[in-house]
Design an enzyme around this catalytic site. Structure first.
Site: not given
Ligand SMILES: COc1ccc(NC(=O)[C@H](C)Nc2nc3c(cnn3-c3ccccc3C)c(=O)[nH]2)cc1
Ligand SMILES: [Zn+2]
Length: 326
Positions: A222, A76, A112, A72-74
């Site tokens: 997502d 993503h 998000h 869940h990083n930049f």
């Protein structure tokens, strides 16, 4: 490496609109410019009077608030935003809904997962973290991602909506909150059922219908890694399992309940994916393709290939296990 949006070739601008885009080939500085190109090519700059330096400030503040964790990083954030951007073009959504809703969808995708710590809501609640306390166990992560987004937008120098009317800002804020909160997977069935119920009578001029569609589109974006080519998608699964295993290791250390599909002693790559694709991804993508049939070839066919790939891998692992035990 400074790549101004002027240097992005027409070929890259077209490639950026497709679900086959490979994020792994681009450095963060280039990705920042590609995000800028999305706002420019959807005409948001002119339509919403967004100054380029304010957009760059906004994107830089967003970049700084994503953490260096495996999934869940930049990158993503970019993948989800790029998939959303591709879906907007593939479904020709610009002819069906207003620009302000498209601006909500793209900006929601960008924001998000802001400041995701790599530990999901189950962990936040079980470990009674500050976020769980602050949000009373109600989608603590998604509430936080959204709050951070508006902290960034509160600052004039990074408020890309600063030239809009109060009415427009109010509508954008309501839309971004709805979209980001919809990414909580514990609400997956609730939201999918709402969409299924209105599909037979879907009406683009009905605000409630548009709101559900916007939530479905950010949900699809997502969790859409498996709709990408395998050499783009597979590294993402490694990153995801790394993050999941970090969490379950921590849960074991802290004596907290461990989620089975996160337990390194229980999960294999194929087992986590075949179930996810069949019971989560396919049902969701098929419903969206019911509204936009063109998506069948763009996101469903690649997912079918991914299911075959992981099913074969699962069988090979099974055979290997049997050979070992004999
Ligand atoms: C209904 O709530 C759910 C359902 C399924 C899952 N995850 C899984 O089944 C497994 C671990 N696989 C999986 N999970 C995935 C993918 C993409 N995003 N994603 C994910 C990541 C974080 C939180 C939730 C999900 C679905 C993916 O390609 N595979 C996680 C939450
Ligand atoms: Zn996400």
């Amino acid at each position: 490496f400074k790549m101004s949006s002027l240097e992005v070739s027409e070929e890259v601008r077209q490639y950026l609109k497709t679900p086959t885009f490979d994020n792994w080939q681009w450095e963060d500085a280039e990705i920042m410019v590609l995000l800028q190109v999305m706002y420019t090519d959807l005409d948001f700059i002119s339509t919403f009077d967004i100054e380029l330096d304010v957009l760059q400030h906004f994107l830089y503040k967003v970049y700084k608030r994503y953490n260096n964790i495996p999934f869940h990083n930049f990158k993503h954030c970019f993948c989800v935003t790029q998939m959303m951007y591709g879906l907007i073009w593939l479904t020709d959504l610009r002819t069906k809904i207003e620009n302000i809703d498209l601006l909500i969808m793209l900006t929601s995708a960008v924001c998000h997962d802001l400041d995701h710590t790599g530990y999901n809501n189950a962990y936040q609640i079980n470990a009674r973290t500050e976020l769980a306390l602050r949000y009373n166990d109600i989608s603590p992560l998604e509430n936080h991602h959204c709050a951070v987004a508006f902290e960034i937008l509160e600052k004039t120098e990074s408020n890309i909506f600063r030239n809009l009317t109060t009415e427009q800002y109010k509508r954008i804020r309501e839309g971004i909150i709805k979209c980001i909160l919809a990414t909580d997977m514990s609400r997956h069935t609730e939201i999918l059922n709402k969409f299924k119920a209105i599909l037979p009578v879907f009406d683009f001029s009905n605000k409630d219908h548009r709101d559900v569609l916007m939530m479905i589109m950010i949900k699809v974006s997502d969790i859409s890694n498996e709709a990408r080519p395998m050499d783009v998608a597979e590294p993402w699964l490694d990153c995801l399992l790394q993050e999941f295993f970090n969490q379950s290791d921590m849960e074991k250390l802290e004596g907290l309940p461990v989620t089975p599909f996160m337990d390194r002693d229980k999960v294999t790559k194929p087992s986590s994916q075949t179930g996810f694709i069949r019971f989560v991804l396919f049902p969701l993508f098929i419903e969206l393709a019911n509204l936009f049939p063109c998506l069948e070839q763009h996101i469903i066919d690649p997912v079918r290939k991914a299911l075959d790939y992981y099913t074969e891998m699962e069988k090979a692992l099974e055979r290997e296990k049997q050979n070992r035990t004999q």
